[in-house]
Design an enzyme around this catalytic site. Structure first.
Site, short mmCIF file in Angstrom:
data_model
loop_
_atom_site.label_atom_id
_atom_site.label_comp_id
_atom_site.label_asym_id
_atom_site.label_seq_id
_atom_site.Cartn_x
_atom_site.Cartn_y
_atom_site.Cartn_z
CG HIS A 97 29.56 16.97 -15.92
ND1 HIS A 97 30.80 17.43 -16.29
CD2 HIS A 97 29.70 16.43 -14.69
CE1 HIS A 97 31.66 17.17 -15.32
NE2 HIS A 97 31.02 16.56 -14.34
CE LYS A 138 33.01 13.78 -12.64
NZ LYS A 138 32.83 15.08 -12.03
CE LYS A 168 7.69 -7.35 -1.27
NZ LYS A 168 7.26 -7.49 0.11
CG ASP A 195 8.12 -10.53 2.40
OD1 ASP A 195 9.13 -10.22 3.02
OD2 ASP A 195 7.66 -9.85 1.44
P1 NAP Z 1 1.24 -2.86 -0.87
O1 NAP Z 1 1.30 -4.04 -1.77
O2 NAP Z 1 1.43 -1.50 -1.42
O3 NAP Z 1 -0.18 -2.89 -0.10
C1 NAP Z 1 -0.54 -1.84 0.74
C2 NAP Z 1 -1.80 -2.24 1.51
O4 NAP Z 1 -1.99 -1.26 2.52
C3 NAP Z 1 -3.07 -2.27 0.67
O5 NAP Z 1 -3.89 -3.29 1.16
C4 NAP Z 1 -3.67 -0.88 0.95
O6 NAP Z 1 -5.07 -0.85 0.84
C5 NAP Z 1 -3.31 -0.72 2.41
N1 NAP Z 1 -3.25 0.67 2.86
C6 NAP Z 1 -2.34 1.60 2.49
N2 NAP Z 1 -2.57 2.74 3.17
C7 NAP Z 1 -3.65 2.52 3.97
C8 NAP Z 1 -4.35 3.31 4.91
N3 NAP Z 1 -3.99 4.57 5.16
N4 NAP Z 1 -5.40 2.76 5.56
C9 NAP Z 1 -5.75 1.47 5.33
N5 NAP Z 1 -5.12 0.67 4.45
C10 NAP Z 1 -4.08 1.19 3.77
O7 NAP Z 1 2.32 -3.01 0.31
P2 NAP Z 1 2.92 -4.37 0.95
O8 NAP Z 1 4.16 -4.77 0.26
O9 NAP Z 1 1.85 -5.37 1.07
O10 NAP Z 1 3.38 -3.83 2.38
C11 NAP Z 1 2.43 -3.55 3.39
C12 NAP Z 1 3.16 -3.26 4.70
O11 NAP Z 1 3.94 -4.39 5.09
C13 NAP Z 1 4.16 -2.10 4.57
O12 NAP Z 1 4.05 -1.31 5.72
C14 NAP Z 1 5.50 -2.77 4.52
O13 NAP Z 1 6.52 -1.98 5.08
C15 NAP Z 1 5.25 -3.99 5.39
N6 NAP Z 1 6.20 -5.08 5.08
C16 NAP Z 1 6.98 -5.50 6.08
C17 NAP Z 1 7.88 -6.52 5.86
C18 NAP Z 1 8.75 -6.98 6.98
O14 NAP Z 1 9.74 -7.67 6.73
N7 NAP Z 1 8.41 -6.67 8.22
C19 NAP Z 1 7.97 -7.13 4.61
C20 NAP Z 1 7.11 -6.68 3.60
C21 NAP Z 1 6.23 -5.66 3.86
P3 NAP Z 1 -5.81 -0.53 -0.55
O15 NAP Z 1 -5.85 -1.83 -1.31
O16 NAP Z 1 -7.15 -0.05 -0.15
O17 NAP Z 1 -4.99 0.51 -1.24
#
Ligand code: NAP
Length: 502
Positions: free
Chosen positions: A114, A139, A285, A321
């Protein structure tokens, strides 16, 4: 082989652990260092399976603090009580073999090591020393901080495979989870599991039921195709519960696991010969695009990939997406000619805004950090505004593509009020399914589309790219809902979206 570690600490608890996992275990390991007052004979009888006797000292990550002679005494009692295997650490091999006496010819020895500190660099040297002991099974366990470090387990098992030797190699910790799931893909003999969640004897151990039923780890072979989610965090991902079931239904010998990755270039290099494709999540991404030999033109325009597949010419990246979100929205309202406001400036916002423009919408981006909204809008040819400026754009479609409202901050909404020009509100968040933002919209009589609709559509396309076959969107949604029947996911908030489209 799935080995379930029995840790007690009391005998009644040990018996419960055995009873609850007996149908998932091929072998039980009795952790004598964690079971202080063990009636070993009774415990071995209760398992009705072969037993490994282990008494791990503190120096190798266990709990036994006494002298070596006492430790060997405990192991001897287990041998005398009928244990089939004895685990002896490499550094205790010579004195241990001298003291321990086997009265049964079928007793087998496991030599273990380990490595609890830094990432092991000379796996070949360690392997050779372990081979020299003549133990039947080798192991090797070490701590992984990043999934690329699973490489040492692969190397160890490749050496053992070359020699036709039975071996286990485990990268401990959440980042090493895939080493436990892919043990047969790497040619390993067995893997360790805990009897139930919260009963791990080593960090990153999965429940035996998940290894058997979700990953079907024991059925895999070196020919099984490996897919997975690459990102950080990945622990809450429902991907394994959906992909693994659908691969089976689509008759594909493929497995999907979670890779918690910080150093993306190292991960892609370490897994080059293994990974057939992956889903990509935060924060990789954009960075992933630079590591691919080919990127779909739409994904390049959006500046992000969420899907990677191995092709004859190398890795190819796409973005499912974007189409997933827009197909979900257009299931209710066509976007061409509409005014669409996307809140957020991350990967999801970029994908949704870019695809909405491609389908003919006029798009404006608003974000907490205005500079990011401006830069994404400029790159895509959209307008931008502040969060307070949203009503003056007069949006007909309002999209939340931020993490505001995501579990555990479920009472947060990215906007205080939804403008009355909005006909449809879409939230990319799927955990919880019915977000505070969508609840607000629903109360105003606005059509809503949940993040599950996007998730399901992007997953359908991703699985088509991975396997060449397309599952049904309804099947993905059903599996998603089943996977959220987990108290921490707050599935009670799941409210099916039944409002009809126009
Ligand atoms: P990301 O690249 O980390 O971007 C996050 C975004 O959210 C930024 O614009 C950030 O603003 C903003 N943000 C974070 N916390 C905040 C708050 N408390 N108030 C206001 N704005 C806030 O994330 P992402 O990949 O784009 O994902 C964003 C969301 O989409 C997530 O919830 C994720 O789960 C969802 N998503 C869903 C799917 C689906 O298949 N349904 C696929 C992909 C993503 P700032 O620039 O000011 O930091």
């Amino acid at each position: 082989m799935i080995i379930v570690s029995v840790t007690g600490p009391s005998m009644p608890e040990a018996f419960n652990q055995i009873a609850s996992s007996v149908r998932y275990a091929d072998i039980f390991e009795l952790r004598l260092d964690l079971l202080p007052d063990t009636d070993v004979r009774a415990a071995i009888r209760a398992t009705r399976k072969p037993v490994i006797a282990t008494c791990r000292p503190v120096r190798e990550g266990g709990s036994f603090e006494g002298p070596e002679v006492d430790r060997f005494d405990l192991l001897q009692r287990a041998i005398d009580a009928g244990a089939r295997y004895v685990d002896l650490e490499l550094d205790a091999w010579t004195p241990g073999r001298r003291q321990l006496r086997s009265r049964v010819s079928r007793l087998q020895w496991i030599v273990s090591h380990h490595s609890l500190g830094s990432y092991p660099r000379r796996v070949d040297v360690l392997y050779k020393s372990m081979m020299r002991t003549g133990a039947e099974v080798l192991k090797f366990a070490y701590t992984a901080e990043d999934a690329w470090q699973i490489k040492a387990a692969m190397e160890f098992l490749a050496l053992a495979r070359g020699d036709g030797k039975r071996a286990l190699a485990i990268a401990m910790g959440e980042a090493g989870e895939a080493s436990r799931v892919l043990y047969k893909v790497f040619g390993g003999w067995a893997t360790f599991a805990c009897p139930e969640r919260g009963r791990q004897s080593a960090p990153g151990q999965l429940p035996a039921s998940a290894l058997r039923n979700v990953f079907r780890a024991h059925e895999r072979t070196t020919r099984t195709k490996v897919f997975g989610l690459v990102g950080n965090p990945v622990g809450q991902s429902k991907g394994p519960y959906i992909h693994n079931v659908l691969y089976r239904r689509l008759d594909r010998d493929a497995i999907y696991c979670r890779f918690r990755v910080d150093n993306l270039p190292r991960f892609m290099k370490s897994f080059e010969g293994v990974l057939q494709g992956c889903s990509v999540t935060v924060p990789h991404k954009q960075a992933m695009m630079r590591l691919l030999s080919q990127v779909d033109p739409d994904a390049r325009r959006l500046g992000a990939v969420n899907t990677v597949v191995r092709r004859a010419t190398g890795y190819f990246g796409a973005n499912t997406d974007a189409s997933g979100a827009l197909d979900a929205i257009e299931g209710k309202l066509l976007v061409a000619g509409k005014r669409c406001l996307v809140i957020g400036a991350g990967g999801a916002a970029r994908a949704i805004a870019g695809e909405a423009i491609r389908r003919g919408a006029t798009v404006c981006i608003a974000n907490r950090t205005l500079a990011r909204a401006r830069s994404v809008a400029r790159a895509l040819g959209a307008e931008w505004t502040t969060i307070d400026g949203i009503p003056s754009f007069k949006p007909e479609i309002l999209v939340n593509a931020t993490s505001a409202g995501m579990w555990p901050d479920i009472d947060v909404s990215p906007v205080a009020a939804i403008p009355d020009t909005v006909h449809l509100a879409f939230d990319a968040i799927y955990n919880p399914v019915m977000t505070c933002f969508l609840e607000k919209a629903g109360k105003q009589g606005i059509m809503t589309v949940t993040g599950v609709e996007m998730f399901a559509r992007q997953a359908v396309e991703q699985i088509r790219l991975f396997t060449g076959r397309k599952p049904l969107t309804t099947d993905v949604k059903r599996l998603f809902v089943a996977a959220t029947r987990d108290p921490v996911q707050d599935s009670r908030r799941y409210i099916p979206d039944t409002r009809p489209g126009p």
